[in-house]
Design a protein around this motif. Structure first.
Motif, PDB file in Angstrom:
ATOM      1  N   GLU A 170      -3.987   4.465  -6.377  1.00  0.00           N
ATOM      2  CA  GLU A 170      -3.198   5.254  -5.420  1.00  0.00           C
ATOM      3  C   GLU A 170      -4.072   6.276  -4.687  1.00  0.00           C
ATOM      4  O   GLU A 170      -3.961   6.433  -3.464  1.00  0.00           O
ATOM      5  CB  GLU A 170      -2.052   5.975  -6.144  1.00  0.00           C
ATOM      6  N   ARG A 186      -1.595   3.033   6.415  1.00  0.00           N
ATOM      7  CA  ARG A 186      -0.825   2.154   7.298  1.00  0.00           C
ATOM      8  C   ARG A 186       0.091   2.920   8.227  1.00  0.00           C
ATOM      9  O   ARG A 186       0.733   2.353   9.083  1.00  0.00           O
ATOM     10  CB  ARG A 186      -0.021   1.159   6.459  1.00  0.00           C
ATOM     11  N   ARG A 241      -6.382   4.430  -2.278  1.00  0.00           N
ATOM     12  CA  ARG A 241      -5.706   3.918  -1.083  1.00  0.00           C
ATOM     13  C   ARG A 241      -5.154   5.037  -0.228  1.00  0.00           C
ATOM     14  O   ARG A 241      -4.535   4.792   0.809  1.00  0.00           O
ATOM     15  CB  ARG A 241      -4.551   2.959  -1.458  1.00  0.00           C
ATOM     16  N   GLU A 294       0.831  -1.222   0.000  1.00  0.00           N
ATOM     17  CA  GLU A 294       0.000   0.000   0.000  1.00  0.00           C
ATOM     18  C   GLU A 294       0.856   1.258   0.000  1.00  0.00           C
ATOM     19  O   GLU A 294       0.642   2.209   0.748  1.00  0.00           O
ATOM     20  CB  GLU A 294      -1.002  -0.020   1.162  1.00  0.00           C
TER      21      GLU A 294
END
Ligand SMILES: NC(=O)c1ccc[n+]([C@@H]2O[C@H](COP(=O)([O-])OP(=O)(O)OC[C@H]3O[C@@H](n4cnc5c(N)ncnc54)[C@H](O)[C@@H]3O)[C@@H](O)[C@H]2O)c1
Ligand SMILES: CC(C)(CO)[C@@H](O)C(=O)[O-]
Length: 317
Positions: A292, A312, A295, A255
């Motif tokens: 992109e 994340r 995410r 990610e």
């Protein structure tokens, strides 16, 4: 030689640690990796085993060096060039994917060499890089021809035990690599498959279309790259790396922002300059950019989202 390696991630740490076997090397990277290198040096494991102790810093202070090697991801090239602008170098050499040397040359006073690397590198943990495959560094004058600076840099790399070729046809080599990456990376990343999936249709045909389009744009740019040569390079790489997960697939798995702008995005941008249509590259680039943005690793306008605010919350080490 005094060598500054800007971008001490996977490739930069590997190359910097190996160069430190013969030269004075300073790595520019981020914590916690940099602190660990300062405490205990770099451990290289895998296909090459070494322990070296390059200097390391998180902030380049403008010190002069004979050579600056640039190994940031392509979307960080402009920022790297701006930071390097504070220093003075006999020569700067990129080892990145894409056509990063053009961005560097436009922003730096120092002469810039083109380079490619087929060594495989993976930062396992801070202070420890794995060499996942011994490849080769190829470098030379970015417009082609010979350049004594390229010979000096090539010798410096070889003196440190790095497989290196100094080439006089870098424009063709850069575009051939771009044509292979345009075919392999986005298709494998979007389909979530190893490179070997491109030995059969429909992946094979999709990759071949992206590669063919890239070769056509290369020719429009004045670079001698036939479809046949580009497609045969694609076949060779797919066969040799059947089991590999491409760098773009690894970024998608993690990610992280990908290098799509520097690969399929560059093909689209250059094609527009020559009024060529490259529908496969355009579609692949749009799909990756959509992923992109979706995410949260890319702003809708195109810039990077700071690492701490990605889903994340990890740094881009
Ligand atoms: N990893 C490989 O095996 C490999 C092989 C061939 C080519 N390449 C190419 O080399 C380039 C680098 O790839 P990588 O896999 O090493 O990426 P990476 O993300 O592991 O390394 C880039 C590093 O640069 C650092 N960085 C970026 N901007 C910085 C700044 N301003 N100050 C300090 N540090 C900064 C990042 O923190 C990161 O650690 C890419 O263009 C890639 O395509 C990689
Ligand atoms: C050659 C390549 C496509 C092999 O996976 C590599 O350049 C990559 O993954 O980016």
């Amino acid at each position: 030689m005094d060598v500054l390696v800007f971008g001490a991630g996977s490739l930069g740490t590997l190359v910097g640690a190996l160069l430190a076997r013969a030269h004075d090397v300073t790595l520019v990277g981020r914590d916690p990796h940099v602190s660990r290198v300062r405490e205990g040096g770099v451990r290289v494991s895998g296909a090459v085993e070494a322990r070296t102790a390059p200097a390391a810093t998180t902030k380049y202070d403008g010190s002069a060096a004979d050579l600056a090697v640039v190994a940031v991801k392509s979307f960080d090239t402009a920022a790297a060039a701006d930071a390097l602008g504070a220093g003075s170098f006999e020569v700067v050499c990129s080892l990145q994917n894409g056509l990063a040397e053009e961005t560097l040359a436009a922003r730096l006073d120092a002469p810039v060499l083109a380079g490619t690397a087929t060594y495989g590198a993976r930062l396992v943990e801070p202070g420890h890089v794995e060499c996942t495959g011994v490849g080769r560094v190829v470098l030379g004058a970015r417009s082609g021809g010979t350049d004594p600076r390229a010979e000096r840099v090539g010798k410096a790399f070889r003196d440190a035990g790095i497989e290196t070729l100094v080439a006089s046809d870098m424009p063709r080599r850069l575009w051939e690599k771009l044509a292979v990456n345009a075919g392999v990376n986005a298709v494998t990343a979007l389909a979530r498959v190893e490179n070997g999936a491109l030995t059969d249709d429909p992946g094979r045909e999709l990759a071949r279309r992206a590669t063919r389009e890239t070769a056509r744009v290369a020719r429009a740019e004045g670079v001698s790259l036939s479809n046949r040569r580009a497609l045969s390079a694609l076949d060779e790489v797919v066969t040799a790396t059947e089991a590999n997960r491409s760098s773009m697939l690894q970024d998608v798995d993690d990610e992280k922002r990908t290098e799509v702008d520097a690969i399929n995005g560059t093909v689209v941008e250059r094609a527009e300059r020559h009024r060529l249509d490259v529908p496969t590259n355009r579609t692949l680039a749009a799909l990756l950019r959509t992923w992109e943005v979706g995410r949260g690793v890319r702003k809708a306008g195109g810039g990077s989202v700071p690492p701490e605010s990605t889903s994340r919350g990890e740094s881009r080490q």
